[in-house]
Design a protein around this motif. Structure first.
Motif, short mmCIF file in Angstrom:
data_model
loop_
_atom_site.label_atom_id
_atom_site.label_comp_id
_atom_site.label_asym_id
_atom_site.label_seq_id
_atom_site.Cartn_x
_atom_site.Cartn_y
_atom_site.Cartn_z
N GLY A 114 0.87 -1.19 0.00
CA GLY A 114 0.32 -0.23 -0.31
C GLY A 114 1.04 1.63 0.36
N ALA A 115 0.46 1.91 1.17
CA ALA A 115 0.99 3.79 1.19
C ALA A 115 2.82 3.32 1.67
N ALA A 116 3.60 2.33 1.84
CA ALA A 116 4.57 2.02 2.00
C ALA A 116 5.16 1.95 0.78
N SER A 117 3.98 1.78 -0.46
CA SER A 117 5.33 1.61 -1.84
C SER A 117 5.98 2.91 -1.99
N ARG A 118 6.57 2.61 -3.18
CA ARG A 118 7.37 4.71 -3.26
C ARG A 118 6.23 4.42 -4.55
N TRP A 119 5.25 4.17 -5.49
CA TRP A 119 4.58 3.79 -6.45
C TRP A 119 2.95 3.66 -5.89
N ALA A 120 2.76 3.74 -4.70
CA ALA A 120 1.24 3.86 -4.34
C ALA A 120 0.80 5.00 -5.21
N PRO A 121 0.74 5.90 -5.60
CA PRO A 121 0.50 6.77 -6.23
C PRO A 121 -0.78 5.88 -7.35
N TYR A 122 1.08 6.27 -7.51
CA TYR A 122 0.61 4.66 -9.36
C TYR A 122 0.02 4.12 -9.60
N LEU A 123 0.03 3.06 -8.40
CA LEU A 123 -0.82 1.48 -8.07
C LEU A 123 -2.05 1.95 -8.24
#
Length: 191
Positions: A114-123
């Motif tokens: 989730g939000a811990a991923s640096r790509w969260a807004p894209y994902l």
């Protein structure tokens, strides 16, 4: 060049950023170093398109030959080499897991954190599910009999089953060597 629409500011007060998820996506793009001076990116609700999609419009009509519409920094592109589990994926490659499947695992893992991923807004902009014939029941596939799509979906299922066995074999070997997906790998990469 005649302009189809005036260039719009990407400020969050813009009416086409009515969807919070797409506003986060655009902010992520800005922070990641994307450049898109010749396009306007709007949420589906603002464009009257399918829910959950992003629509991209050219600001100029016609588009001149050779114009770069969007620049995407390599560091912003998710890959199996830069995901939070890159080390584990590199090990799985040694067990015959294919490049597309390693990328699928990278994306699945990044989505799972989730939000811990640096790509969260894209994902967040990706659909949760696509109702492809690959996941249809046999009865639903029978409705496609004679089109070739039913046979293609069944072949994809067999390929997916093979890929799953390869992945399980690789994970089994990593677990046996006590080199499975350590919690610290994902946590450290996400920090």
């Amino acid at each position: 060049m005649a302009s189809r629409e005036p260039a719009m500011s990407l400020a969050t007060s813009s009416p086409w950023l009515d969807d919070e998820r797409h506003a986060r996506f655009l902010e992520w793009m800005r922070q990641a170093g994307f450049e898109w001076p010749h396009v306007r990116i709007v949420s589906s609700s603002a464009a009257g398109a399918a829910p959950g999609s992003v629509c991209v419009f050219s600001i100029a009509t016609p588009i001149a030959q050779g114009v770069v519409m969007v620049k995407i920094p390599k560091s912003a592109v998710i890959s199996r080499r830069n995901s939070s589990i890159a080390c584990t994926l590199a090990q799985l490659e040694g067990f015959g897991v294919s490049e597309p499947n390693l990328l699928a695992l990278a994306v699945a893992y990044e989505r799972s954190i989730g939000a811990a991923s640096r790509w969260a807004p894209y994902l967040e902009t990706l659909p949760d599910f696509e109702p492809l014939p690959l996941v249809w029941s046999d009865a639903e596939l029978d409705a496609l009999h004679g089109t070739g799509h039913d046979e293609a979906a069944r072949l994809q299922r067999r390929t997916l089953s093979h890929d799953h066995r390869q992945l399980c074999l690789g994970l089994h070997h990593l677990a046996a060597a006590d080199e499975g997906l350590p919690e610290k790998e994902g946590a450290a990469a996400a920090e």
